[in-house]
Design a protein around this motif. Sequence first.
Motif, PDB file in Angstrom:
ATOM      1  N   THR A   7      -0.713  70.439  27.776  1.00  5.66           N
ATOM      2  CA  THR A   7      -1.730  69.786  26.938  1.00  5.66           C
ATOM      3  C   THR A   7      -1.083  68.439  26.106  1.00  5.66           C
ATOM      4  N   PRO A   8      -1.769  67.804  25.688  1.00 13.81           N
ATOM      5  CA  PRO A   8      -1.000  66.306  25.268  1.00 13.81           C
ATOM      6  C   PRO A   8      -0.570  66.987  23.853  1.00 13.81           C
ATOM      7  N   ILE A   9       0.426  66.404  23.599  1.00 10.51           N
ATOM      8  CA  ILE A   9       1.925  66.902  22.170  1.00 10.51           C
ATOM      9  C   ILE A   9       0.950  66.357  21.520  1.00 10.51           C
ATOM     10  N   TYR A  10       0.953  67.130  20.060  1.00  9.82           N
ATOM     11  CA  TYR A  10       0.226  66.163  19.070  1.00  9.82           C
ATOM     12  C   TYR A  10      -0.067  66.492  17.654  1.00  9.82           C
ATOM     13  N   TYR A  11       0.016  65.635  17.368  1.00 15.49           N
ATOM     14  CA  TYR A  11       0.550  64.776  16.315  1.00 15.49           C
ATOM     15  C   TYR A  11       0.591  65.851  15.236  1.00 15.49           C
ATOM     16  N   ASP A  40       7.354  56.985  24.406  1.00 16.76           N
ATOM     17  CA  ASP A  40       8.521  58.751  23.339  1.00 16.76           C
ATOM     18  C   ASP A  40       7.029  59.848  24.108  1.00 16.76           C
ATOM     19  N   ALA A  41       6.643  59.742  23.804  1.00 18.02           N
ATOM     20  CA  ALA A  41       5.311  60.923  23.550  1.00 18.02           C
ATOM     21  C   ALA A  41       4.991  61.392  25.529  1.00 18.02           C
ATOM     22  N   LEU A  42       4.697  60.581  26.068  1.00 14.61           N
ATOM     23  CA  LEU A  42       4.151  60.501  27.165  1.00 14.61           C
ATOM     24  C   LEU A  42       5.535  60.792  28.062  1.00 14.61           C
ATOM     25  N   LEU A  43       6.508  60.635  27.670  1.00 18.52           N
ATOM     26  CA  LEU A  43       7.654  61.103  28.665  1.00 18.52           C
ATOM     27  C   LEU A  43       8.070  62.532  28.318  1.00 18.52           C
ATOM     28  N   ASN A  44       7.562  63.457  27.353  1.00 20.67           N
ATOM     29  CA  ASN A  44       7.393  65.072  27.299  1.00 20.67           C
ATOM     30  C   ASN A  44       7.636  65.730  28.360  1.00 20.67           C
ATOM     31  N   TYR A  45       6.073  65.397  29.065  1.00 22.84           N
ATOM     32  CA  TYR A  45       6.086  66.347  30.446  1.00 22.84           C
ATOM     33  C   TYR A  45       7.152  66.377  31.727  1.00 22.84           C
ATOM     34  N   VAL A  46       7.744  64.776  31.241  1.00 23.56           N
ATOM     35  CA  VAL A  46       9.286  64.600  31.898  1.00 23.56           C
ATOM     36  C   VAL A  46       9.985  66.057  31.544  1.00 23.56           C
TER      37      VAL A  46
HETATM   38  N1  MET Z   1       0.057  63.123  19.945  1.00 26.62           N
HETATM   39  C1  MET Z   1      -0.986  62.177  20.682  1.00 26.62           C
HETATM   40  C2  MET Z   1      -2.511  63.618  20.139  1.00 26.62           C
HETATM   41  O1  MET Z   1      -2.490  63.909  19.403  1.00 26.62           O
HETATM   42  C3  MET Z   1      -0.889  62.755  22.468  1.00 26.62           C
HETATM   43  C4  MET Z   1       0.767  62.173  22.625  1.00 26.62           C
HETATM   44  S1  MET Z   1       0.250  63.143  24.692  1.00 26.62           S
HETATM   45  C5  MET Z   1       1.500  62.247  25.464  1.00 26.62           C
HETATM   46  O2  MET Z   1      -3.308  62.459  20.259  1.00 26.62           O
END
Ligand code: MET
Length: 521
Positions: A10-14, A234-240
Amino acid sequence: MSEKAYYVTTPIYYVTAPPHIGSAYTTVAGDVLSRWHAQRGERKWYLTGTDEHGEKVLRSAEAQGVSPQEWTDKLVEEAWKPAWVDIDVQYDDFIRTTEPRHTERVREFVQKLYDQGDVYKGQYEGLYCVGCEEFKLPADIKTAEDGTQLCLIHGTEVETLSETNYFFKLSAYADRLLALYESQPDFVAPTSARNEVIAFVKQGLQDLSITRSTFDWGIPVPWDEKHVLYVWVDALLNYVTAAGYGADPERFEKLWPANVHLVGKDILRFHAVIWPAMLIAAGLPVPKQVFAHGWLLVGGEKMSKSKLTAIAPHEITDHFGSDAFRYYFLRTIQFGSDGSFSWEHLSAVYTSELANGLGNLASRIAAMVGKYFDGALPEATDHGPAEQALADKLAQTVAAAEQAIETLAFHDALAAINDLVGAVNGYVSEQEPWKVAKDESQRERLATILYTSAEVLRAVAVLHNPTMPKTSEKLWTLLGAEAKLGSLADQRVQDAGTWGQLPAGSVLTKGDPLFPRLEEA
Ligand code: MET
């Protein structure tokens, strides 16, 4: 060679506030997908997590008068993880971007791009939406009557930035991206999203500012610590990083590339343009697919905290339970399109498809096996055309559901299963077992009707297990299936259509209703 796992994210959420049903919708979709692959007997890995750096999170912490670390620690533990329990999500990993396993690898990754000449220093002059954490292009902006420039997604005013930043040479990757969309046609789905991305890249790409220097809540840039990394890089790299990139090669090989990144359509460009460009630059394989789903609309508008239309998942699960939550959103919204939520619609679907449809069927069958056969499932010695039609329909349903999930068409898979339940209800109404029961000479017919219905329910438990795990477990128990067939988790979706698996003699018990009737509010 170790077997590659089906890896879904999933996206990582703010973490600026507790989750609402929009994030829950994506997280349920990922969970269902991951459980579906597990039910097929495959290895799978399901990653979710939280995006904790950047201006948006910083400002929300400041508004609370606490440090961003304290704020995110508290929200993650007290709101986000508990919400995923509320909707019965079983992730395999939960990554927080403030963890060292992430930050350290991110620094190495960007250092590599810097060293190889993909990053240069420049001046960013332009517009920025903190809500999106996005550098905005003129086409992403509308001008209000009073002249203020508004973000098309948030409807809030964009800010003008003027910063000396480091830039990633994104423009140099346009041709390679277009080649990727060509050679891997499923890379962006659904088709509308793919077309949008291709059109966007064809216009030509601008280089991307990947650092910020006017605040410090972020990962320090290794070669210039006055800068923090732009939150999206920063965030996109979480997947790897979560998959072991740069730390655990064996694990990384089992997981990467991801099979699918589930994203909302508002963050499609980050995932379908910037992310593959970063990966190509680093010499890493790109994910197999980025799937953009639609928005949840409440009262016709995108749900929003500021407009107070945000609904917390537990507000729904408190009344309807987690399974109904999971079923409702995936069943009623075509994955990839926007969908409207309303309490009335939820209640209507719950009542017709779950309580009256599946729940009522299961309890009627269990009650009749109890009443006419002392609870022991009889043998079907009179299998005729009506029964064969159901057996055929079951096999078709399994095939249809498998195919639908393959393309993330959850709504089609659930429609097919619902249809099958409807067919059994229709069969029972037509066969009228309660009348047949009055005639002693029709014992075999009665036995066959009840066996046939129970046998389809056996398959329904398997097919619904990824979406409605609690209900399916109850159904498995109601059917007394475990004694001979073993645990529900061990049943294979692809075998669910094989007729005659539930053995005669299984002990059915009515138990509590699968879906209690809604109390009048
Ligand atoms: N934080 C972003 C959002 O909630 C998603 C980052 S996913 C790499 O929209």
